[in-house]
Design a protein around this motif. Structure first.
Motif, mmCIF file in Angstrom:
data_model
loop_
_atom_site.group_PDB
_atom_site.id
_atom_site.type_symbol
_atom_site.label_atom_id
_atom_site.label_comp_id
_atom_site.label_asym_id
_atom_site.label_seq_id
_atom_site.Cartn_x
_atom_site.Cartn_y
_atom_site.Cartn_z
ATOM 1 N N VAL A 60 50.098 55.979 34.717
ATOM 2 C CA VAL A 60 49.403 54.743 35.076
ATOM 3 C C VAL A 60 47.994 54.834 34.514
ATOM 4 O O VAL A 60 47.291 55.831 34.742
ATOM 5 N N ALA A 61 47.583 53.816 33.775
ATOM 6 C CA ALA A 61 46.210 53.724 33.276
ATOM 7 C C ALA A 61 45.451 52.745 34.166
ATOM 8 O O ALA A 61 45.733 51.549 34.162
ATOM 9 N N ASP A 62 44.523 53.274 34.955
ATOM 10 C CA ASP A 62 43.678 52.457 35.832
ATOM 11 C C ASP A 62 42.527 51.932 34.981
ATOM 12 O O ASP A 62 41.662 52.684 34.543
ATOM 13 N N MET A 63 42.524 50.630 34.730
ATOM 14 C CA MET A 63 41.604 50.041 33.760
ATOM 15 C C MET A 63 40.490 49.207 34.380
ATOM 16 O O MET A 63 39.835 48.452 33.685
ATOM 17 N N HIS A 64 40.243 49.360 35.671
ATOM 18 C CA HIS A 64 39.271 48.481 36.315
ATOM 19 C C HIS A 64 37.843 48.677 35.807
ATOM 20 O O HIS A 64 37.010 47.793 35.976
ATOM 21 N N LEU A 91 55.037 53.661 31.232
ATOM 22 C CA LEU A 91 53.586 53.454 31.243
ATOM 23 C C LEU A 91 53.310 52.159 31.981
ATOM 24 O O LEU A 91 53.983 51.150 31.744
ATOM 25 N N ARG A 92 52.331 52.189 32.875
ATOM 26 C CA ARG A 92 51.879 50.982 33.561
ATOM 27 C C ARG A 92 50.366 50.880 33.415
ATOM 28 O O ARG A 92 49.662 51.881 33.474
ATOM 29 N N LEU A 93 49.892 49.662 33.246
ATOM 30 C CA LEU A 93 48.459 49.390 33.221
ATOM 31 C C LEU A 93 48.098 48.737 34.544
ATOM 32 O O LEU A 93 48.807 47.848 35.017
ATOM 33 N N ALA A 94 46.987 49.173 35.140
ATOM 34 C CA ALA A 94 46.611 48.683 36.469
ATOM 35 C C ALA A 94 45.174 48.200 36.501
ATOM 36 O O ALA A 94 44.312 48.727 35.801
ATOM 37 N N ALA A 95 44.933 47.196 37.356
ATOM 38 C CA ALA A 95 43.588 46.714 37.684
ATOM 39 C C ALA A 95 42.782 46.372 36.437
ATOM 40 O O ALA A 95 41.643 46.790 36.278
ATOM 41 N N ILE A 96 43.366 45.580 35.578
ATOM 42 C CA ILE A 96 42.729 45.224 34.318
ATOM 43 C C ILE A 96 41.656 44.166 34.565
ATOM 44 O O ILE A 96 41.924 43.146 35.187
ATOM 45 N N GLY A 97 40.451 44.432 34.062
ATOM 46 C CA GLY A 97 39.348 43.493 34.208
ATOM 47 C C GLY A 97 39.587 42.220 33.421
ATOM 48 O O GLY A 97 40.405 42.178 32.496
ATOM 49 N N GLU A 98 38.858 41.182 33.782
ATOM 50 C CA GLU A 98 39.087 39.846 33.232
ATOM 51 C C GLU A 98 39.006 39.779 31.706
ATOM 52 O O GLU A 98 39.881 39.207 31.056
ATOM 53 N N SER A 99 37.969 40.351 31.100
ATOM 54 C CA SER A 99 37.820 40.236 29.647
ATOM 55 C C SER A 99 38.923 40.988 28.907
ATOM 56 O O SER A 99 39.454 40.507 27.906
#
Length: 125
Positions: A60-64, A91-99
């Protein structure tokens, strides 16, 4: 922390760097990313996503805290998704910021890679 001090993530975001902190939760590798993902910082992300020595790898890639991602990051995530899937993992992407979410949506990555609103959701089934 006193006023004016920056955390490592804040410093990374201001200087155009990428920090990657790796932890494990319930057998899932969690990458907490902060800063920018581009052709200058891509190697750090590529190394962190390498799970060639792990059977059925789950990441999991925490992208916040990611403030920017260009096509280099997109290509790295697509390659990692393919490699992990071939190895029986994911693979999961998590908490991706708006931009960054806008970029991911425009390119259609969210239709290929599982994207979750929160880290907690990404760690669940």
């Amino acid at each position: 922390m006193s006023e004016g001090e920056m955390t490592g993530a804040e410093h990374a975001a201001q200087t155009g760097q990428l920090t990657v902190v790796t932890t494990t939760t319930d057998g899932i590798r969690v990458l907490t990313l902060a800063g920018e993902i581009d052709h200058h910082t891509g190697d750090a992300l590529r190394r962190a996503l390498d799970a060639s020595d792990t059977p059925r790898p789950r990441i999991v890639a925490d992208m916040h805290q990611v403030t920017f991602m260009d096509s280099s990051g997109i290509n790295i995530f697509i390659t990692a998704h393919q490699d992990l899937s071939e190895a029986g993992g994911w693979l999961r992407l998590a908490a991706i910021g708006e931009s960054v979410a806008r970029t991911i949506s425009l390119v259609g990555i969210d239709t290929v890679i599982d994207c979750r609103e929160t880290l907690s959701q990404a760690l669940g089934d």
